[in-house]
Design an enzyme around this catalytic site. Structure first.
Site, mmCIF file in Angstrom:
data_model
loop_
_atom_site.group_PDB
_atom_site.id
_atom_site.type_symbol
_atom_site.label_atom_id
_atom_site.label_comp_id
_atom_site.label_asym_id
_atom_site.label_seq_id
_atom_site.Cartn_x
_atom_site.Cartn_y
_atom_site.Cartn_z
ATOM 1 N N CYS A 85 43.109 22.256 38.915
ATOM 2 C CA CYS A 85 43.086 23.511 39.297
ATOM 3 C C CYS A 85 44.526 23.935 38.566
ATOM 4 O O CYS A 85 45.765 23.356 38.936
ATOM 5 C CB CYS A 85 43.618 23.412 40.862
ATOM 6 S SG CYS A 85 44.016 25.154 41.428
ATOM 7 N N CYS A 226 42.869 32.245 39.421
ATOM 8 C CA CYS A 226 42.464 31.002 39.239
ATOM 9 C C CYS A 226 42.942 30.530 37.597
ATOM 10 O O CYS A 226 42.486 31.201 36.645
ATOM 11 C CB CYS A 226 40.872 30.865 38.937
ATOM 12 S SG CYS A 226 39.938 29.461 38.565
#
Length: 297
Positions: A85, A226
């Site tokens: 991530c 993101c």
């Protein structure tokens, strides 16, 4: 008598995370517990959870301990494990700085997607030491040649298959509203391309080397940002625009607007991708371990 488990809350361009410091890997965090902690009504709330563990103390990261002291044991908001991530790495690094485990400058962080080189920018004299942007070396993008189509409602678009240590399908659209509500995963075909699901980015142009995106993150739904998705989008946009730094020998930089802010993505001639953006710690507190222990398993 219940004990208390420390936690923090942080975000990177409004992609938010519950942070659980656990250097010796002593806290049991099964999927149901992670999902409960990330629940925005009954828990603390977050798109995901950053379990902060020393690499030497975690079975998945012991082999990386010589390269990186700390391992980001990242979980999606539904409790599932994820490889990587990008926004999470920045917030993870900010936590290490906040806790005194790191200072301005360079640090290596182990993830399931490999060891990531991170740079915490210096701030101006007298400024908040937690205010400088953080740059993460995100590795190289893989561009499988599989043809993919994503759909929302009655519309369908061709999508570029980009892997940033986790899978992405990047679709260019005329209007970001065409992505719908993104509460549920947009259908894609053929299903065999992403057997474990995919992060889907819908992208609209904003100007020269400037794009905006909305994203459905696998295991989390639509998120405000993101990091790996922004990198995938920048690579897909560059290839669409006929630019490949490995061919031209010149870095290319794209500004990527996400709902929660802006990220700057640079792809270098060696294929390495760097992502720069903010990371903020907003709160600290404690979790009653008795509450965690009494959750369904």
């Amino acid at each position: 008598m219940s004990t208390r488990i420390a936690f923090l809350k942080g975000h990177g361009t409004e992609n938010d995370f519950v942070i659980v410091p656990d250097p010796e890997n002593a806290v049991d965090l099964p999927p149901a517990s992670v999902a409960a902690l990330c629940d925005r009504r009954a828990g603390i709330g977050g798109d995901g959870l950053l379990h902060v563990v020393r690499s030497a103390a975690h079975p998945e990261a012991r082999h990386l301990a010589a390269e990186a002291e700390w391992f980001m044991d990242y979980r999606n908001g539904d409790g599932s494990v994820a490889e990587m991530c990008g926004n999470g790495v920045r917030v993870f690094a900010r936590y290490l700085q906040h806790a005194g485990y790191a200072t301005e400058g360079d640090i290596a962080i182990a993830t399931r997607g490999g060891v990531k080189a991170v740079h915490i920018a210096k701030t101006v004299s007298g400024g908040d030491p937690g205010a400088g942007d953080i740059t993460v070396g995100m590795g190289r993008a893989l561009l499988p040649g599989d043809g993919v189509t994503v759909s929302v409602g009655g519309r369908s678009w061709p999508a570029r298959n980009v892997n940033m240590g986790n899978p992405h399908a990047v679709a260019f659209v005329d209007d970001l509203d065409h992505a719908g509500d993104l509460f549920t995963a947009p259908p894609f075909s053929p299903a065999s391309v992403y057997p474990d699901g995919v992060n889907v980015e819908f992208v609209a142009d904003r100007g020269p080397r400037h794009v905006a995106l909305r994203v459905h993150e696998r295991g989390a739904g639509e998120t405000r940002s993101c990091g790996t998705g922004a990198c995938a989008v920048a690579v897909a946009a560059a290839r669409r625009d006929g630019v490949d730094p490995r061919v031209t020998g010149t870095p290319v930089t794209y500004t990527v607007d996400v709902p929660g802010g802006t990220l700057v993505i640079t792809e270098r001639p060696d294929g390495e991708i760097e992502m720069t953006g903010p990371a903020v710690i907003v709160a600290e507190g404690v979790i009653e371990s008795e509450w965690l222990e009494n959750l369904p398993r």
